[in-house]
Design an enzyme around this catalytic site. Structure first.
Site, PDB file in Angstrom:
ATOM      1  N   GLU A 124       4.226  -5.067   7.606  1.00 21.44           N
ATOM      2  CA  GLU A 124       3.333  -4.089   8.241  1.00 21.44           C
ATOM      3  C   GLU A 124       3.698  -3.816   9.693  1.00 21.44           C
ATOM      4  OE1 GLU A 124       2.374  -6.533   6.239  1.00 21.44           O
ATOM      5  OE2 GLU A 124       0.670  -5.937   5.007  1.00 21.44           O
TER       6      GLU A 124
ATOM      7  N   ALA B 102       0.866  -1.176   0.000  1.00 26.48           N
ATOM      8  CA  ALA B 102       0.000   0.000   0.000  1.00 26.48           C
ATOM      9  C   ALA B 102       0.906   1.230   0.000  1.00 26.48           C
ATOM     10  CB  ALA B 102      -0.868  -0.015   1.245  1.00 26.48           C
TER      11      ALA B 102
ATOM     12  N   GLY C 115       0.761  -5.082   1.173  1.00 29.02           N
ATOM     13  CA  GLY C 115      -0.406  -5.242   0.315  1.00 29.02           C
ATOM     14  C   GLY C 115      -0.076  -5.925  -1.005  1.00 29.02           C
TER      15      GLY C 115
ATOM     16  N   GLU D  48      -0.117  -9.496  -0.269  1.00 25.74           N
ATOM     17  CA  GLU D  48      -1.511  -9.901  -0.025  1.00 25.74           C
ATOM     18  C   GLU D  48      -2.286 -10.069  -1.340  1.00 25.74           C
ATOM     19  OE1 GLU D  48      -1.843  -6.645   2.771  1.00 25.74           O
ATOM     20  OE2 GLU D  48      -2.543  -8.051   4.301  1.00 25.74           O
TER      21      GLU D  48
HETATM   22  N1  DAK Z   1       4.570   3.321  -0.525  1.00 25.58           N
HETATM   23  C1  DAK Z   1       4.930   4.505  -1.087  1.00 25.58           C
HETATM   24  N2  DAK Z   1       6.082   4.692  -1.722  1.00 25.58           N
HETATM   25  C2  DAK Z   1       6.914   3.622  -1.838  1.00 25.58           C
HETATM   26  C3  DAK Z   1       6.589   2.348  -1.309  1.00 25.58           C
HETATM   27  C4  DAK Z   1       5.332   2.200  -0.632  1.00 25.58           C
HETATM   28  N3  DAK Z   1       4.904   1.047  -0.123  1.00 25.58           N
HETATM   29  N4  DAK Z   1       7.608   1.522  -1.586  1.00 25.58           N
HETATM   30  C5  DAK Z   1       8.525   2.228  -2.268  1.00 25.58           C
HETATM   31  N5  DAK Z   1       8.108   3.494  -2.425  1.00 25.58           N
HETATM   32  C6  DAK Z   1       8.804   4.599  -3.109  1.00 25.58           C
HETATM   33  C7  DAK Z   1       9.975   5.101  -2.254  1.00 25.58           C
HETATM   34  O1  DAK Z   1       9.509   5.999  -1.262  1.00 25.58           O
HETATM   35  C8  DAK Z   1      10.846   5.772  -3.304  1.00 25.58           C
HETATM   36  O2  DAK Z   1      10.288   7.020  -3.616  1.00 25.58           O
HETATM   37  P1  DAK Z   1      11.277   8.310  -3.824  1.00 25.58           P
HETATM   38  O3  DAK Z   1      12.074   8.422  -2.572  1.00 25.58           O
HETATM   39  O4  DAK Z   1      12.102   7.937  -5.039  1.00 25.58           O
HETATM   40  O5  DAK Z   1      10.325   9.450  -4.049  1.00 25.58           O
HETATM   41  C9  DAK Z   1      10.642   4.873  -4.525  1.00 25.58           C
HETATM   42  O6  DAK Z   1       9.424   4.139  -4.290  1.00 25.58           O
HETATM   43  C10 DAK Z   1      11.780   3.869  -4.691  1.00 25.58           C
HETATM   44  O7  DAK Z   1      11.932   3.181  -3.477  1.00 25.58           O
HETATM   45  P2  DAK Z   1      13.299   3.165  -2.638  1.00 25.58           P
HETATM   46  O8  DAK Z   1      14.166   4.335  -2.964  1.00 25.58           O
HETATM   47  O9  DAK Z   1      12.957   2.959  -1.202  1.00 25.58           O
HETATM   48  O10 DAK Z   1      13.993   1.869  -3.241  1.00 25.58           O
HETATM   49  P3  DAK Z   1      14.983   0.876  -2.474  1.00 25.58           P
HETATM   50  O11 DAK Z   1      15.526  -0.024  -3.505  1.00 25.58           O
HETATM   51  O12 DAK Z   1      15.945   1.620  -1.617  1.00 25.58           O
HETATM   52  O13 DAK Z   1      14.038   0.012  -1.486  1.00 25.58           O
HETATM   53  C11 DAK Z   1      12.089  -1.221  -0.899  1.00 25.58           C
HETATM   54  C12 DAK Z   1      13.016  -0.777  -2.043  1.00 25.58           C
HETATM   55  C13 DAK Z   1      10.872  -1.935  -1.539  1.00 25.58           C
HETATM   56  C14 DAK Z   1      12.812  -2.221   0.000  1.00 25.58           C
HETATM   57  C15 DAK Z   1      11.643   0.015  -0.072  1.00 25.58           C
HETATM   58  O14 DAK Z   1      11.132   0.976  -0.987  1.00 25.58           O
HETATM   59  C16 DAK Z   1      10.586  -0.286   0.925  1.00 25.58           C
HETATM   60  O15 DAK Z   1      10.873  -0.836   2.021  1.00 25.58           O
HETATM   61  N6  DAK Z   1       9.342   0.073   0.628  1.00 25.58           N
HETATM   62  C17 DAK Z   1       8.242  -0.092   1.535  1.00 25.58           C
HETATM   63  C18 DAK Z   1       7.793  -1.536   1.526  1.00 25.58           C
HETATM   64  C19 DAK Z   1       6.727  -1.769   2.539  1.00 25.58           C
HETATM   65  O16 DAK Z   1       6.900  -1.569   3.739  1.00 25.58           O
HETATM   66  N7  DAK Z   1       5.601  -2.209   2.031  1.00 25.58           N
HETATM   67  C20 DAK Z   1       4.451  -2.507   2.854  1.00 25.58           C
HETATM   68  C21 DAK Z   1       3.632  -1.273   2.918  1.00 25.58           C
HETATM   69  S1  DAK Z   1       2.409  -1.449   4.188  1.00 25.58           S
HETATM   70  C22 DAK Z   1      -4.346  -1.476   6.478  1.00 25.58           C
HETATM   71  C23 DAK Z   1      -4.498  -1.233   5.124  1.00 25.58           C
HETATM   72  C24 DAK Z   1      -3.503  -1.600   4.280  1.00 25.58           C
HETATM   73  C25 DAK Z   1      -2.353  -2.178   4.744  1.00 25.58           C
HETATM   74  C26 DAK Z   1      -2.226  -2.417   6.086  1.00 25.58           C
HETATM   75  C27 DAK Z   1      -3.215  -2.082   6.969  1.00 25.58           C
HETATM   76  N8  DAK Z   1      -5.356  -1.114   7.375  1.00 25.58           N
HETATM   77  C28 DAK Z   1      -6.283  -0.111   7.009  1.00 25.58           C
HETATM   78  C29 DAK Z   1      -5.352  -1.631   8.710  1.00 25.58           C
HETATM   79  C30 DAK Z   1      -1.266  -2.445   3.859  1.00 25.58           C
HETATM   80  C31 DAK Z   1      -0.034  -2.164   4.283  1.00 25.58           C
HETATM   81  C32 DAK Z   1       1.128  -2.188   3.431  1.00 25.58           C
HETATM   82  O17 DAK Z   1       1.155  -2.629   2.321  1.00 25.58           O
END
Ligand code: DAK
Length: 257
Positions: free
Chosen positions: A131, A63, A108, A111
């Protein structure tokens, strides 16, 4: 457009196209994905869907955290409901949906892959439910679908630690069906989709419906549903054509009815 669709005969490839954000899903992208899934689900000429992410780095990196960060509880609930609707649209589509995981499938993104019927991964794919590292539980079904797909203790470990796993580990625990070199992944996915699309379309749809029915209602109900599906198939031209073709030693020409 954040979602694109490419077709090859009876197969539709859906691509989440937001590579600058590693295909992270914000509300407009989720809405577009939901609309696309519903349109394709209703299209009888589509026998199989493939779902992938644009670029070489990510399937879906989760997400969109920048959108989620400031949400109120009510807004968070609406966001969770939208993500759930996407996952249900995948599960409830009559056609098989194959996740083509070409890179990060986190949160997400993992998921959404879990909701698909089959998961193929590139050797660069990375899976995880991080998460808890962001201070939230999974919001789009990970707490339910992951323990139903891989051994429950392994699922719980991944959900509680938020640790990422490689494609090889994902294969070992049964999270993915196969792992291919990145350059081959999409071709392999088309080939698998073609293999499915060559079969009787009604039979494939009935088979998906029966497996899903059993998942949702348990073994006894699933077996009863399967019997009904089997009987229904004998109302179709495809059943007669499939069996006649076997007896006549030729390839069947299925018409999807
Ligand atoms: N959201 C927004 N932007 C993201 C992103 C994400 N999930 N993942 C990557 N990006 C963006 C980065 O911010 C960066 O943007 P700029 O800085 O260039 O503007 C660009 O994509 C490239 O990413 P990185 O520079 O970070 O690239 P790296 O190779 O260094 O790292 C990475 C890649 C995938 C390891 C890292 O980007 C990362 O850790 N991303 C986040 C992954 C993550 O934590 N995903 C899970 C998200 S939480 C709920 C509803 C929904 C959900 C939960 C609860 N409720 C209502 C209860 C769902 C939750 C999730 O999915």
């Amino acid at each position: 457009m954040s979602i694109t669709v490419t077709r090859q005969e009876r197969i539709a490839l859906i691509t989440v196209d937001r590579p600058e954000r590693l295909n992270a899903l914000d509300t407009p992208t989720l809405r577009a994905l939901l609309e696309t899934l519903r349109e394709l689900a209703a299209d009888e000429s589509t026998c199989v869907m493939l779902l992938t992410g644009a670029g070489e780095r990510a399937f879906i990196a989760g997400a969109d955290i920048s959108e989620m960060a400031e949400k109120s509880p009510a807004e968070a609930l609406a966001f969770a409901e939208l993500g759930h609707a996407v996952c249900r649209a995948i599960e409830e589509a009559p056609q098989p949906v194959i996740a083509v995981v070409n890179g990060y499938a986190l949160g997400g993104g993992c998921e959404i892959a879990l909701a698909c019927d089959i998961r193929l991964a590139s050797d660069r794919a990375v899976f995880g439910q991080p998460e808890v590292k962001l201070g939230i539980p999974p919001g789009w079904g990970g707490s339910q679908r992951l323990p139903r797909l891989v051994p429950p203790g392994i699922a719980r470990e991944l959900l509680y630690t938020g640790r990422r796993i490689t494609a090889d580990e994902a294969l070992r625990i049964g999270l993915v069906n196969a792992v291919y070199p990145a350059a081959e992944l999409l071709d392999r996915a088309w080939q698998l989709a073609q293999q499915i699309a060559a079969n009787g379309p009604v039979a494939v749809r009935l088979t998906k419906a029966a497996t899903r029915f059993g998942d949702e209602h348990g073994l006894a109900a699933g077996l009863a549903y399967e019997r009904q599906c089997f009987a229904y198939a004998f109302t179709t031209e495809d059943q007669r054509e499939g069996m006649r073709a076997f007896l006549e030693k030729r390839q069947p020409q299925f018409r999807g009815r």
